[in-house]
Structures are given as C-alpha cells and as structure tokens.
Design a protein around this motif. Structure first.
Motif, PDB file in Angstrom:
ATOM      1  N   ASP A  23       0.825  -1.213   0.000  1.00 16.05           N
ATOM      2  CA  ASP A  23       0.000   0.000   0.000  1.00 16.05           C
ATOM      3  C   ASP A  23       0.857   1.260   0.000  1.00 16.05           C
ATOM      4  OD1 ASP A  23      -2.358  -1.420  -0.066  1.00 16.05           O
ATOM      5  OD2 ASP A  23      -2.669  -1.344   2.109  1.00 16.05           O
ATOM      6  N   ILE A  24       1.903   1.268   0.793  1.00 13.78           N
ATOM      7  CA  ILE A  24       2.803   2.429   0.847  1.00 13.78           C
ATOM      8  C   ILE A  24       3.479   2.618  -0.512  1.00 13.78           C
ATOM      9  CG2 ILE A  24       4.926   3.334   1.862  1.00 13.78           C
ATOM     10  CD1 ILE A  24       2.725   3.497   3.849  1.00 13.78           C
ATOM     11  N   LYS A  25       3.943   1.530  -1.110  1.00 18.87           N
ATOM     12  CA  LYS A  25       4.583   1.621  -2.427  1.00 18.87           C
ATOM     13  C   LYS A  25       3.619   2.184  -3.464  1.00 18.87           C
ATOM     14  CE  LYS A  25       7.795  -2.222  -1.827  1.00 18.87           C
ATOM     15  NZ  LYS A  25       8.144  -3.568  -2.289  1.00 18.87           N
ATOM     16  N   LYS A  26       2.367   1.719  -3.448  1.00 19.69           N
ATOM     17  CA  LYS A  26       1.372   2.223  -4.399  1.00 19.69           C
ATOM     18  C   LYS A  26       1.095   3.702  -4.177  1.00 19.69           C
ATOM     19  CE  LYS A  26      -0.924  -2.170  -5.168  1.00 19.69           C
ATOM     20  NZ  LYS A  26      -2.110  -2.986  -4.911  1.00 19.69           N
ATOM     21  N   ASN A  27       1.006   4.108  -2.917  1.00 18.82           N
ATOM     22  CA  ASN A  27       0.780   5.524  -2.613  1.00 18.82           C
ATOM     23  C   ASN A  27       1.934   6.393  -3.109  1.00 18.82           C
ATOM     24  OD1 ASN A  27      -1.692   5.073  -1.422  1.00 18.82           O
ATOM     25  ND2 ASN A  27      -0.882   5.014   0.661  1.00 18.82           N
ATOM     26  N   ILE A  28       3.156   5.925  -2.885  1.00 13.83           N
ATOM     27  CA  ILE A  28       4.332   6.675  -3.342  1.00 13.83           C
ATOM     28  C   ILE A  28       4.336   6.762  -4.867  1.00 13.83           C
ATOM     29  CG2 ILE A  28       6.855   6.621  -3.500  1.00 13.83           C
ATOM     30  CD1 ILE A  28       6.816   5.462  -0.615  1.00 13.83           C
ATOM     31  N   SER A  33       3.594   9.643  -9.990  1.00 16.30           N
ATOM     32  CA  SER A  33       2.971   9.685 -11.313  1.00 16.30           C
ATOM     33  C   SER A  33       2.113  10.938 -11.489  1.00 16.30           C
ATOM     34  CB  SER A  33       2.168   8.415 -11.584  1.00 16.30           C
ATOM     35  OG  SER A  33       1.101   8.286 -10.682  1.00 16.30           O
ATOM     36  N   ASN A  34       1.437  11.373 -10.436  1.00 17.80           N
ATOM     37  CA  ASN A  34       0.666  12.621 -10.529  1.00 17.80           C
ATOM     38  C   ASN A  34       1.581  13.821 -10.746  1.00 17.80           C
ATOM     39  OD1 ASN A  34      -1.916  11.547 -10.350  1.00 17.80           O
ATOM     40  ND2 ASN A  34      -1.869  11.540  -8.124  1.00 17.80           N
ATOM     41  N   GLN A  35       2.737  13.817 -10.104  1.00 19.07           N
ATOM     42  CA  GLN A  35       3.698  14.903 -10.304  1.00 19.07           C
ATOM     43  C   GLN A  35       4.228  14.913 -11.738  1.00 19.07           C
ATOM     44  OE1 GLN A  35       4.593  17.441  -8.264  1.00 19.07           O
ATOM     45  NE2 GLN A  35       2.955  16.703  -6.962  1.00 19.07           N
ATOM     46  N   VAL A  36       4.485  13.719 -12.276  1.00 19.97           N
ATOM     47  CA  VAL A  36       4.975  13.624 -13.655  1.00 19.97           C
ATOM     48  C   VAL A  36       3.906  14.135 -14.622  1.00 19.97           C
ATOM     49  CG1 VAL A  36       5.632  12.002 -15.498  1.00 19.97           C
ATOM     50  CG2 VAL A  36       6.637  11.781 -13.216  1.00 19.97           C
ATOM     51  N   ARG A  37       2.651  13.732 -14.428  1.00 23.70           N
ATOM     52  CA  ARG A  37       1.578  14.216 -15.303  1.00 23.70           C
ATOM     53  C   ARG A  37       1.404  15.736 -15.189  1.00 23.70           C
ATOM     54  NH1 ARG A  37      -0.531   8.996 -14.365  1.00 23.70           N
ATOM     55  NH2 ARG A  37      -1.554   9.562 -12.429  1.00 23.70           N
ATOM     56  N   THR A  38       1.575  16.277 -14.000  1.00 24.08           N
ATOM     57  CA  THR A  38       1.504  17.726 -13.827  1.00 24.08           C
ATOM     58  C   THR A  38       2.627  18.416 -14.599  1.00 24.08           C
ATOM     59  OG1 THR A  38       0.431  17.481 -11.667  1.00 24.08           O
ATOM     60  CG2 THR A  38       1.525  19.587 -12.103  1.00 24.08           C
ATOM     61  N   ARG A  79       7.308  16.543 -29.160  1.00 22.12           N
ATOM     62  CA  ARG A  79       7.470  15.724 -27.957  1.00 22.12           C
ATOM     63  C   ARG A  79       6.385  14.664 -27.922  1.00 22.12           C
ATOM     64  NH1 ARG A  79      12.480  17.015 -26.635  1.00 22.12           N
ATOM     65  NH2 ARG A  79      12.709  19.239 -26.292  1.00 22.12           N
ATOM     66  N   GLU A  80       6.726  13.534 -27.365  1.00 21.36           N
ATOM     67  CA  GLU A  80       5.756  12.462 -27.161  1.00 21.36           C
ATOM     68  C   GLU A  80       5.945  11.966 -25.743  1.00 21.36           C
ATOM     69  OE1 GLU A  80       4.731   9.719 -30.505  1.00 21.36           O
ATOM     70  OE2 GLU A  80       5.557   8.225 -29.133  1.00 21.36           O
ATOM     71  N   ARG A  81       4.873  12.006 -24.961  1.00 15.23           N
ATOM     72  CA  ARG A  81       4.959  11.659 -23.544  1.00 15.23           C
ATOM     73  C   ARG A  81       3.905  10.617 -23.187  1.00 15.23           C
ATOM     74  NH1 ARG A  81       9.309  13.861 -23.915  1.00 15.23           N
ATOM     75  NH2 ARG A  81       9.768  15.954 -23.145  1.00 15.23           N
ATOM     76  N   PHE A  82       4.356   9.565 -22.525  1.00 17.95           N
ATOM     77  CA  PHE A  82       3.411   8.609 -21.952  1.00 17.95           C
ATOM     78  C   PHE A  82       2.684   9.343 -20.842  1.00 17.95           C
ATOM     79  CE2 PHE A  82       2.435   5.752 -18.466  1.00 17.95           C
ATOM     80  CZ  PHE A  82       1.570   4.880 -19.111  1.00 17.95           C
ATOM     81  N   PHE A  83       1.335   9.331 -20.896  1.00 22.10           N
ATOM     82  CA  PHE A  83       0.572  10.122 -19.933  1.00 22.10           C
ATOM     83  C   PHE A  83      -0.040   9.274 -18.827  1.00 22.10           C
ATOM     84  CE2 PHE A  83      -2.995  12.948 -18.674  1.00 22.10           C
ATOM     85  CZ  PHE A  83      -2.222  14.016 -18.259  1.00 22.10           C
ATOM     86  N   THR A  84      -0.743   8.195 -19.188  1.00 25.89           N
ATOM     87  CA  THR A  84      -1.379   7.396 -18.141  1.00 25.89           C
ATOM     88  C   THR A  84      -1.845   6.049 -18.655  1.00 25.89           C
ATOM     89  OG1 THR A  84      -3.021   7.489 -16.352  1.00 25.89           O
ATOM     90  CG2 THR A  84      -3.729   8.284 -18.497  1.00 25.89           C
ATOM     91  N   TYR A 107      -6.326  17.141 -15.748  1.00 22.55           N
ATOM     92  CA  TYR A 107      -5.138  17.977 -15.887  1.00 22.55           C
ATOM     93  C   TYR A 107      -5.393  19.162 -16.819  1.00 22.55           C
ATOM     94  CZ  TYR A 107      -2.926  14.354 -13.271  1.00 22.55           C
ATOM     95  OH  TYR A 107      -2.610  13.468 -12.270  1.00 22.55           O
ATOM     96  N   ASP A 108      -6.660  19.539 -16.951  1.00 19.60           N
ATOM     97  CA  ASP A 108      -7.059  20.688 -17.767  1.00 19.60           C
ATOM     98  C   ASP A 108      -6.587  20.588 -19.217  1.00 19.60           C
ATOM     99  OD1 ASP A 108      -8.368  21.875 -15.599  1.00 19.60           O
ATOM    100  OD2 ASP A 108      -6.515  22.835 -14.928  1.00 19.60           O
ATOM    101  N   LEU A 109      -6.601  19.390 -19.757  1.00 19.08           N
ATOM    102  CA  LEU A 109      -6.354  19.167 -21.183  1.00 19.08           C
ATOM    103  C   LEU A 109      -7.712  18.891 -21.808  1.00 19.08           C
ATOM    104  CD1 LEU A 109      -3.234  16.886 -20.849  1.00 19.08           C
ATOM    105  CD2 LEU A 109      -3.264  19.166 -21.875  1.00 19.08           C
ATOM    106  N   TYR A 110      -8.161  19.800 -22.675  1.00 19.62           N
ATOM    107  CA  TYR A 110      -9.526  19.723 -23.174  1.00 19.62           C
ATOM    108  C   TYR A 110      -9.578  19.246 -24.618  1.00 19.62           C
ATOM    109  CZ  TYR A 110     -10.273  22.253 -18.892  1.00 19.62           C
ATOM    110  OH  TYR A 110     -10.282  22.612 -17.565  1.00 19.62           O
ATOM    111  N   ILE A 111     -10.661  18.571 -24.921  1.00 20.02           N
ATOM    112  CA  ILE A 111     -10.846  17.966 -26.233  1.00 20.02           C
ATOM    113  C   ILE A 111     -10.796  19.014 -27.341  1.00 20.02           C
ATOM    114  CG2 ILE A 111     -12.431  16.593 -27.656  1.00 20.02           C
ATOM    115  CD1 ILE A 111     -11.041  15.158 -25.204  1.00 20.02           C
ATOM    116  N   HIS A 112     -11.267  20.229 -27.100  1.00 18.49           N
ATOM    117  CA  HIS A 112     -11.247  21.241 -28.158  1.00 18.49           C
ATOM    118  C   HIS A 112      -9.821  21.642 -28.551  1.00 18.49           C
ATOM    119  CE1 HIS A 112     -11.252  23.863 -24.539  1.00 18.49           C
ATOM    120  NE2 HIS A 112     -10.493  24.642 -25.295  1.00 18.49           N
ATOM    121  N   ASN A 113      -8.805  21.261 -27.759  1.00 14.92           N
ATOM    122  CA  ASN A 113      -7.407  21.499 -28.124  1.00 14.92           C
ATOM    123  C   ASN A 113      -6.767  20.296 -28.810  1.00 14.92           C
ATOM    124  OD1 ASN A 113      -7.139  24.163 -27.297  1.00 14.92           O
ATOM    125  ND2 ASN A 113      -6.711  23.580 -25.191  1.00 14.92           N
TER     126      ASN A 113
END
Length: 173
Positions: A23-28, A33-38, A79-84, A107-113
């Motif tokens: 559980d701790i490993k998953k939380n970390i 991963s959230n920081q990377v996506r940000t 650029r090409e980034r693995f997102f999720t 992450y405020d990425l909208y379809i109209h973009n």
C-alpha cells in the motif's frame, strides 16, 4: 540529497519505518505519477495536442488503456509523452471516450485542443460513425484520425522477440 526530505525521512521518521508495504509503495508511485503528469501538463502549456491510445488486457485479465500525448513544445520540438494507464470496464467507444476525456480533464487538457487521434484498426476505435474517432470528431472537428502504425511494429517486434532466444534474455534482466 534533499536536506528537507532527509531531515523528515531520516531524522524524524520512526526507526522501524521501512515504507515497503504494497500500500505504501502504491501511494508513493501514485504521488510520483501525478507529479509527472503535472509536469507534462506544464510542458504542453496552451499547445494543441494529439492522442495515441491503445487498449489491451493485462496479466490479471482486466482491460486497460494507455494514453500517450504528442505535442510541439515551446521551443518548437515535437514531444511524445506517456501520460497514463486507465483501467476500463469495457472497450466500447463511449466508455473509452469518457475515460480519455476524464483523464485529460483532470489535468485541464480539453478535447477542443486536440488536433489528432491515433488508434489501431479495431472497429471500436477507428469507426467513423460510432467508433472513438467519430465520437471525438463530433466534439472537435480538427481532431483528425491517423492509423497508429506503431501498433503493427510492436506486434512484429513481440513476435520476433518470442522466437529469438537472445532477444528474450535481454528483456528478462
């Protein structure tokens, strides 16, 4: 190497804290991963983007979908980034569209973009009327569909690697 983290983790943490439970490993990993996506979101800024999506069953037989973003950064480099990776209940076009929209929206990425979408040849993905391609085109007419040829390359490489013992060994370590 970071003094503030070292102070908390090494000095003030209980001496029996190992942080090795699943559980701790998953939380970390979730925090990282959230920081990377940000960071990816900041890198994209106001730029238009392209999505590459593929879905498959994992080892536990659950459906999962990967989302990769392609964009031109502020310096003009592609650029090409693995997102999720998103677990999905089914692979209908409507479900996939909802999950993609939700993942991007967090992450405020909208379809109209979105200016492009790339998928494999599965009918739920490429269908121009009821497939994922068609559903996104209704929301954003600029999100052109491109067949995701890398999927074929991945299948060919996987098949070749399974037959060639030296390649198998290089991926096992």
């Amino acid at each position: 190497m970071n003094e503030s983290i070292g102070d908390i983790v090494l000095e003030k943490a209980p001496k029996n804290a190992k942080y090795t439970s699943p559980d701790i490993k998953k939380n970390i990993l979730n925090i990282i991963s959230n920081q990377v996506r940000t960071m990816i979101r900041k890198e994209i800024g106001d730029a238009k983007f392209f999505i590459l999506v593929d879905e498959a069953r994992d080892a536990s037989n659950k459906e999962q979908m990967t989302i990769v973003l392609r964009f031109v950064d502020i310096d003009g480099f592609l650029r090409e980034r693995f997102f999720t990776i998103v677990h999905v209940t089914d692979t209908t076009a409507a479900t996939l569209k909802k999950e993609i929209s939700d993942a991007l929206g967090r992450y405020d990425l909208y379809i109209h973009n979105m200016r492009g979408q790339g998928y494999d040849g599965a009918s739920n993905m490429r269908g121009s009327w009821n497939g994922l391609q068609g559903l996104f085109l209704r929301d954003c007419s600029c999100a052109y569909y491109v067949y995701f040829f890398a999927h074929r390359h991945q299948l060919a490489l996987t098949a070749a690697a399974e037959k060639e013992v030296s390649i198998c060994y290089s991926f096992q370590n």
